[in-house]
Write an enzyme that holds these catalytic residues in place. Structure first.
Site, short mmCIF file in Angstrom:
data_model
loop_
_atom_site.label_atom_id
_atom_site.label_comp_id
_atom_site.label_asym_id
_atom_site.label_seq_id
_atom_site.Cartn_x
_atom_site.Cartn_y
_atom_site.Cartn_z
N ASP A 76 0.84 -1.19 0.00
CA ASP A 76 0.00 0.00 0.00
C ASP A 76 0.88 1.25 0.00
OD1 ASP A 76 -2.89 1.12 0.52
OD2 ASP A 76 -1.55 2.20 1.88
N TYR B 263 3.38 9.77 0.39
CA TYR B 263 4.42 9.17 1.23
C TYR B 263 5.82 9.52 0.73
CZ TYR B 263 0.47 6.24 2.78
OH TYR B 263 -0.72 5.79 3.24
N LYS C 140 -2.14 6.19 -4.24
CA LYS C 140 -3.24 7.12 -3.99
C LYS C 140 -3.01 8.49 -4.62
CE LYS C 140 -3.62 4.89 0.52
NZ LYS C 140 -2.22 4.45 0.64
N HIS D 173 -7.12 9.76 -2.04
CA HIS D 173 -6.56 9.68 -0.68
C HIS D 173 -7.48 10.33 0.36
CE1 HIS D 173 -2.41 9.31 1.45
NE2 HIS D 173 -3.39 9.11 2.29
#
Length: 309
Positions: free
Chosen positions: A42, A47, A76, A107
């Site tokens: 994921d 990130y 996302k 997201h």
């Protein structure tokens, strides 16, 4: 163990979340987790480590450790790219070194000021409040998500951090139904109404923060980890498992997909060893009784506004 999505594709019930993984640790963590048995990863543009994850995945496929078709890769769309969905998806695909995504999620259900594709900044105004773009509707964003499926860039599309009302709206205006709603849910924040609503309408629930966030969320938000709960500790002793394994098993028996994260090999192994035991009905009911309605993930701290208000 996997769950079949409404798109017809299978999603492994346990995945590895890559949030906050240090870039110099990612290669060993990804390769090590694949050796343990993980096939579901994921990711998210926000990130800021898609490139490093992509390098590790490419090495795993190149060396024959795993085949691409055995992997399930999620990433996302960030808030600032709601008006640039196709470009943002292509940017993620390039960084991840993939031809297609297994799952692409919105997201958060909010469009914010665009800061450049893939930059994932959260622009704030002079008062430190998130700059929300009121010209882009969630329906507009979803139409672009659907186009990604038509283009063959994405196999399944979904939503994240949507409540019942926003999920209902998405079901109403969508041509391609959301396959997944990724939400925070754990024993202290069970959200049974939302989980059951999604499942009733064919949407798989993925639990982010399935262990409550533990140390990280305690440090950031002052939240209390469910892993220290005496009820859960007692069940861990009863089943001769770790508390984390009991919590993950509870999530599996709710028919949710789980994406715990860890940077420790021992924990990665333990988190994956949850398919060889089952919690009794009375113990599932016992865990249900400890719900506190406690949301641990609080972006208010960074955005100056409560998006869940």
């Amino acid at each position: 163990m996997s769950i079949t999505l409404n798109s017809g594709f299978k999603m492994p019930a346990i995945g590895l979340g890559v949030l906050d993984m240090e870039k110099d640790e990612i290669r060993d963590l990804i390769l090590g987790s694949i050796k343990i048995g993980y096939r579901h990863f994921d990711c998210a543009a926000d990130y800021q480590n898609e490139a490093e994850v992509g390098e590790a995945l490419a090495e795993a496929v190149r060396t024959g450790l795993v085949k691409r078709e055995e992997l399930f890769i999620t990433t996302k769309l960030w808030n600032s790219d709601h008006g640039h969905v196709i470009e943002a998806c292509k940017d993620s695909l390039k960084k991840l070194q993939l031809d297609y995504l297994d799952l692409y999620l919105i997201h958060f259900p909010v469009a914010t000021k665009h800061t450049g594709v893939g930059t994932t900044a959260s622009a704030l105004d002079d008062e430190g409040v998130l700059e929300i773009d009121t010209t882009i509707t969630l329906e507009t964003t979803w139409r672009a998500m659907e186009e990604l499926v038509s283009m063959g860039l994405v196999r399944s599309i979904g939503i994240s951090n949507y409540d019942i009302f926003l999920t209902r709206d998405c079901l109403a205006y969508s041509k391609v139904k959301p396959a997944v709603n990724q939400i925070e849910t754990h024993p202290y924040f069970q959200r049974d109404s939302l989980v059951k609503f999604c499942q009733k309408h064919g949407i798989c629930v993925t639990a982010h923060t399935p262990l409550g966030g533990a140390v990280a969320n305690t440090e950031w938000f002052g939240s209390i980890s469910c892993l220290a709960d005496p009820v859960l500790k007692g069940l861990a002793e009863k089943y001769k498992r770790t508390v984390a394994q009991v919590v993950l098993r509870w999530g599996i028996q709710r028919n949710t997909v789980l994406i715990p994260k860890s940077t420790k090999v021992k924990r990665l192994e333990e988190n994956f060893q949850v398919f060889d035991f089952k919690l009794a009905d009375e113990d599932m009911a016992l865990i249900k009784s400890i719900d506190r309605g406690q949301r641990n993930n609080q972006p208010t701290k960074f955005w100056g506004i409560n998006p869940f208000a």
